[in-house]
Scaffold this motif. Structure first.
Motif, PDB file in Angstrom:
ATOM      1  N   THR A 179       0.859  -1.191   0.000  1.00 12.75           N
ATOM      2  CA  THR A 179       0.000   0.000   0.000  1.00 12.75           C
ATOM      3  C   THR A 179       0.889   1.233   0.000  1.00 12.75           C
ATOM      4  O   THR A 179       1.970   1.233   0.594  1.00 12.75           O
ATOM      5  CB  THR A 179      -0.926   0.018   1.226  1.00 12.75           C
ATOM      6  N   PRO A 180       0.459   2.302  -0.659  1.00 15.21           N
ATOM      7  CA  PRO A 180       1.313   3.478  -0.830  1.00 15.21           C
ATOM      8  C   PRO A 180       1.210   4.453   0.344  1.00 15.21           C
ATOM      9  O   PRO A 180       0.417   4.277   1.264  1.00 15.21           O
ATOM     10  CB  PRO A 180       0.739   4.116  -2.098  1.00 15.21           C
ATOM     11  N   TYR A 181       2.030   5.493   0.277  1.00 11.15           N
ATOM     12  CA  TYR A 181       1.856   6.621   1.198  1.00 11.15           C
ATOM     13  C   TYR A 181       0.494   7.260   0.909  1.00 11.15           C
ATOM     14  O   TYR A 181       0.101   7.416  -0.251  1.00 11.15           O
ATOM     15  CB  TYR A 181       2.952   7.659   0.988  1.00 11.15           C
ATOM     16  N   ALA A 182      -0.218   7.601   1.954  1.00 10.61           N
ATOM     17  CA  ALA A 182      -1.522   8.240   1.784  1.00 10.61           C
ATOM     18  C   ALA A 182      -1.627   9.416   2.740  1.00 10.61           C
ATOM     19  O   ALA A 182      -1.007   9.426   3.812  1.00 10.61           O
ATOM     20  CB  ALA A 182      -2.641   7.235   2.029  1.00 10.61           C
ATOM     21  N   PHE A 183      -2.423  10.399   2.350  1.00  2.45           N
ATOM     22  CA  PHE A 183      -2.492  11.654   3.093  1.00  2.45           C
ATOM     23  C   PHE A 183      -3.916  11.965   3.531  1.00  2.45           C
ATOM     24  O   PHE A 183      -4.877  11.668   2.818  1.00  2.45           O
ATOM     25  CB  PHE A 183      -1.983  12.810   2.229  1.00  2.45           C
ATOM     26  N   SER A 184      -4.030  12.582   4.710  1.00  2.00           N
ATOM     27  CA  SER A 184      -5.287  13.212   5.112  1.00  2.00           C
ATOM     28  C   SER A 184      -5.309  14.596   4.481  1.00  2.00           C
ATOM     29  O   SER A 184      -4.410  15.394   4.728  1.00  2.00           O
ATOM     30  CB  SER A 184      -5.354  13.358   6.635  1.00  2.00           C
ATOM     31  N   LEU A 185      -6.315  14.867   3.712  1.00  2.00           N
ATOM     32  CA  LEU A 185      -6.382  16.160   3.030  1.00  2.00           C
ATOM     33  C   LEU A 185      -7.761  16.795   3.264  1.00  2.00           C
ATOM     34  O   LEU A 185      -8.593  16.863   2.365  1.00  2.00           O
ATOM     35  CB  LEU A 185      -6.115  15.969   1.532  1.00  2.00           C
ATOM     36  N   PRO A 186      -8.016  17.252   4.484  1.00  3.20           N
ATOM     37  CA  PRO A 186      -9.328  17.823   4.797  1.00  3.20           C
ATOM     38  C   PRO A 186      -9.595  19.084   3.995  1.00  3.20           C
ATOM     39  O   PRO A 186      -8.674  19.776   3.556  1.00  3.20           O
ATOM     40  CB  PRO A 186      -9.225  18.126   6.295  1.00  3.20           C
ATOM     41  N   LEU A 187     -10.878  19.359   3.818  1.00  2.00           N
ATOM     42  CA  LEU A 187     -11.272  20.536   3.046  1.00  2.00           C
ATOM     43  C   LEU A 187     -10.730  21.808   3.686  1.00  2.00           C
ATOM     44  O   LEU A 187     -10.216  22.694   2.996  1.00  2.00           O
ATOM     45  CB  LEU A 187     -12.797  20.593   2.949  1.00  2.00           C
ATOM     46  N   GLU A 188     -10.847  21.909   5.014  1.00  2.34           N
ATOM     47  CA  GLU A 188     -10.265  23.063   5.707  1.00  2.34           C
ATOM     48  C   GLU A 188      -8.772  22.833   5.873  1.00  2.34           C
ATOM     49  O   GLU A 188      -8.345  21.829   6.433  1.00  2.34           O
ATOM     50  CB  GLU A 188     -10.896  23.231   7.089  1.00  2.34           C
ATOM     51  N   PRO A 189      -7.934  23.753   5.408  1.00  5.72           N
ATOM     52  CA  PRO A 189      -6.491  23.555   5.561  1.00  5.72           C
ATOM     53  C   PRO A 189      -6.063  23.625   7.019  1.00  5.72           C
ATOM     54  O   PRO A 189      -6.809  24.086   7.884  1.00  5.72           O
ATOM     55  CB  PRO A 189      -5.894  24.717   4.749  1.00  5.72           C
ATOM     56  N   HIS A 190      -4.867  23.180   7.285  1.00  2.44           N
ATOM     57  CA  HIS A 190      -4.300  23.284   8.627  1.00  2.44           C
ATOM     58  C   HIS A 190      -3.970  24.753   8.864  1.00  2.44           C
ATOM     59  O   HIS A 190      -3.153  25.336   8.149  1.00  2.44           O
ATOM     60  CB  HIS A 190      -3.055  22.406   8.750  1.00  2.44           C
ATOM     61  N   ALA A 191      -4.634  25.344   9.832  1.00  2.59           N
ATOM     62  CA  ALA A 191      -4.555  26.787   9.999  1.00  2.59           C
ATOM     63  C   ALA A 191      -4.748  27.175  11.449  1.00  2.59           C
ATOM     64  O   ALA A 191      -5.317  26.421  12.242  1.00  2.59           O
ATOM     65  CB  ALA A 191      -5.624  27.474   9.134  1.00  2.59           C
ATOM     66  N   CYS A 192      -4.279  28.373  11.782  1.00  4.07           N
ATOM     67  CA  CYS A 192      -4.476  28.884  13.135  1.00  4.07           C
ATOM     68  C   CYS A 192      -4.321  30.399  13.158  1.00  4.07           C
ATOM     69  O   CYS A 192      -3.737  30.996  12.244  1.00  4.07           O
ATOM     70  CB  CYS A 192      -3.479  28.246  14.103  1.00  4.07           C
TER      71      CYS A 192
END
Length: 745
Positions: A179-192
């Motif tokens: 299985t390959p590398y996989a990413f969590s890519l939520p609609l809201e970017p990582h932000a603060c």
């Protein structure tokens, strides 16, 4: 009863009208405009920064600061004695060392985002590069056994004598799945947004666990956690990537403290691939030994996966095999291959998603070898007790899921011989797989308060990551106090509220709803004790045990009084109570029973006979997860998970440039995920249930169950359609095309 109803999201109107404020949309209430930060990432995968010149960037329009390792304040270091890594310090820009491509080497802060991004290109960095380990296949000889896994899960397990049992089996299967590398890519970017208040900080951040964010920031900045306030009322998806805070949060906090100004940072989609962690790539060897009748006699599931040399993350990929099927001789193991890449972390259904992709593909291969129906093979190997622990299952309706799914899907129409069904240009195939996910319980506390006007307020630092937490807690509180949903207000995502372990691991709904349920019970007890002892109340002298809360009233033996009247008279400032849930290691049921959720996944695919193009035609999942708290939001979660499983089977793959350690497909143009045209018909069905061993609500987590087994069902359907078995995921045209059956031109 409000619980279980398909109540629409109570926060839905706020979201569709744009009034639900996410982290990056927050604004300092004093009217002071925030500054904007942009992270400069390393352009090598391993080595050191030898020179960094920030002069041109500092002279650029609007720039207020350029921070590098030369001027970063002293930060705390991760403390391995802290049991859960999410709560440890997360230093950024703390040294010139580069551990992976894209790691921050500078932060530019300017008056606008555009100015900060433009100035980031003016930071001049020179490196001394070192040879890096980027190729997973090339470093298998460095695999090692980790000492532990999360929550005390054993790294390796064994029962009987696998080698002897496998050798003696009448039918054997020995295959490797990758299985390959996989990413969590939520609609809201990582932000603060970090706002300094004297020595205090207000941190508006997109995070799944408020307490982990607060503790980690405090440990990193070496400050008292009580001086940090976390605010995250709405989170636009997380999928594991927001269980802990990352570089953008720490760097914004450092800059805000240094400049005494609010500072915002949001990662671009491209930065997410190198600044947020990923699901490790894996190589899984699955060996199955069975009799000619299909009964398993030997099972082995041995996993190798990548890890960062700095921060070990072991995805419990073989855990599913331990409780799914029984055999007298069993073996599971996890081994780590250190690579100089971004660290691994939990991605939706960590362990179960990639593990079932392999094991359920192997079971389909065994069924084909035996000439057995894949559904019947699984039912034949249904264990009576948890094979790993020898304890009974709390509630296991896997066979019911299989039977009901087969009936609804029309599985009886499946043609077992691969490449036998055509629909014009398309080769058509059916596939199925089972789903299992361990149900976990973590700590949670909620406070429920009745106001003098008869309305209720629920408070917890629990987060809503788009899963419907506001809605289900509204339902639980309304049910517990006999109120209408409109009379309940749920407030979440603030460190000022009682502490929980937030949303993650599919524990959020079960934990928070049980805590609210208990808080309501305690609140009812308080109210009744005073009302029944109050001579002014119509309930005076009656037995509290006979009380019924309904329609905003309390009734006992024909006497009735409005909740509002009781509270207004006896508690003009309101009355409140708290309810809590303990960690599962402190709950006897979690040692006495195997507590899991289950499902059966069915898929139909079409494969173009000439081009090898693969299209999902329809998909069905039937699931068992105890009591369903909200039929509408639960179905939404399950369908979303199933689509993610389709994506794992056919689309997603992070590709590493083995010369530099960079992910070369770092955007949605090249890192593919399903779009609407890829998912024509998906349905999720939930069986009725109530698992009284899991918690007082009888409910178990479903957020990640939908992905479990979904990818394998699609992969098995591709095999049934074409006769081509792909074991290196995702399944792409290039892997299918050479094996397609030849047709006459």
């Amino acid at each position: 009863m409000m619980i279980g109803h398909a109540l629409s999201r109570v926060e839905g109107p706020l979201k569709v009208t744009g009034k639900a404020t996410y982290a990056y949309e927050q604004w300092d209430e004093d009217g002071v405009s925030p500054l904007y930060g942009f992270i400069v990432g390393a352009t090598i995968g391993k080595g050191r920064v030898t020179r960094i010149d920030t002069a041109r960037a500092e002279a650029a329009p609007g720039v207020q600061m350029v921070m590098t390792h030369h001027d970063t304040p002293l930060e705390g270091v991760p403390d391995d004695s802290v049991a859960i890594e999410l709560y440890r310090a997360f230093p950024a820009l703390s040294s010139p060392d580069v551990h992976h491509y894209g790691e921050p080497v500078a932060l530019v802060v300017a008056a606008t985002f555009e100015q900060a991004r433009a100035a980031s290109h003016l930071v001049d960095v020179e490196y001394s590069g070192e040879p890096g380990r980027y190729d997973f296949a090339a470093f298998q000889d460095q695999a090692y056994a980790p000492e532990k896994m999360v929550f005390g899960i054993p790294v390796d397990t064994a029962a009987g004598d696998f080698a002897a049992g496998f050798e003696a089996a009448e039918v054997t299967l020995d295959q490797r799945y990758t299985t390959p590398y996989a990413f969590s890519l939520p609609l809201e970017p990582h932000a603060c947004l970090v706002v300094p208040r004297g020595e205090d900080l207000i941190v508006y951040v997109s995070t799944q666990i408020v307490d982990a964010a607060r503790t980690s920031i405090a440990a990193t900045l070496q400050m008292d956690a009580e001086r940090i306030r976390i605010v995250t009322p709405y989170v636009g998806g997380g999928f594991g990537s927001k269980l802990r805070i990352h570089h953008e949060t720490i760097l914004a906090a450092l800059a805000a403290r240094a400049l005494r100004r609010p500072v915002k940072i949001a990662l671009t989609r491209q930065q997410t691939f190198h600044l947020v962690s990923l699901r490790p790539t894996s190589s899984q060897r699955v060996r199955l030994g069975a009799g000619r009748d299909g009964r398993l006699v030997a099972i082995a599931h041995e996993v190798r996966m990548h890890t960062s040399p700095e921060v070990e993350f072991v995805e419990a990929t073989a855990i599913t095999t331990r409780s799914l099927y029984a055999a007298p001789d069993r073996l599971t193991s996890h081994r780590m291959v250190p690579l100089d890449l971004v660290r691994g972390e939990s991605v939706r259904a960590p362990g179960e998603a990639p593990g079932l992709l392999a094991v359920e593909s192997a079971m389909d291969e065994l069924a084909h070898e035996l000439g057995m129906d894949p559904v019947e093979l699984r039912i034949l190997n249904e264990p009576s007790v948890d094979p790993e622990h020898g304890v009974p299952f709390s509630e296991r309706k896997l066979v019911e899921c299989l039977r009901e799914g087969a009936r609804r899907f029309g599985w009886e129409h499946r043609i077992a011989e691969p490449a036998s069904v055509r629909d014009g240009q398309w080769l058509v195939g059916y596939g199925m797989a089972t789903a299992i996910r361990r149900h976990s319980q973590t700590t949670a506390t909620a406070r429920v308060r009745l106001e003098a006007d008869g309305t209720a307020v629920v408070e917890s630092d629990m987060t809503d990551i788009g899963t419907g937490t506001y809605t289900i807690l509204t339902q639980v509180a309304a049910d517990g106090l006999g109120l209408a949903p409109e009379q309940v207000r749920v407030e979440l995502g603030s460190s000022e509220f009682p502490v929980s372990m937030g949303s993650g691991g599919s524990w959020g709904a079960g934990n928070s709803s049980t805590a609210v349920h208990r808080a309501c019970a305690a609140l009812r007890e308080k109210l009744l004790a005073t009302a029944c002892g109050d001579a002014r109340s119509s309930l005076h002298g009656r037995h509290a045990a006979d009380a019924v809360f309904s329609g905003g009233r309390v009734s006992i033996d024909g006497a009735s009084e409005e909740l509002r009247e009781i509270v207004e008279r006896l508690y003009p400032d309101g009355i409140e109570a708290e309810g809590s849930v303990r960690f599962m290691s402190e709950e006897p049921n979690y040692q006495k029973y195997g507590i899991h959720t289950y499902g059966a996944q069915f898929a139909e695919v079409g494969v173009d006979a000439d081009t090898g193009e693969i299209r999902l035609r329809r998909m069905l999942g039937v699931f068992s997860a105890g009591r369903i708290l909200n039929a509408k939001t639960a179905r939404s979660q399950l369908v979303g998970g199933m689509i993610w499983g389709v994506s794992a089977a056919l689309h997603e793959e992070g590709v590493v440039d083995t010369r530099s350690g960079a992910f070369v497909n770092g955007d949605f143009a090249q890192y593919l995920v399903p779009v609407h045209a890829d998912v024509p018909e998906v349905d999720a069905v939930m069986l009725d249930g109530f698992d009284d061993k899991a918690n007082a609500m009888g409910a178990k987590g479903i957020g990640e169950l939908g992905i479990c087994g979904a990818g394998a069902a699609v992969a098995n359907a591709v095999f049934n359609a074409t006769g081509v078995r792909v074991r290196d995921f995702p399944i792409t045209i290039e892997k299918v095309l050479p094996g397609l059956p030849q047709t006459d031109v």
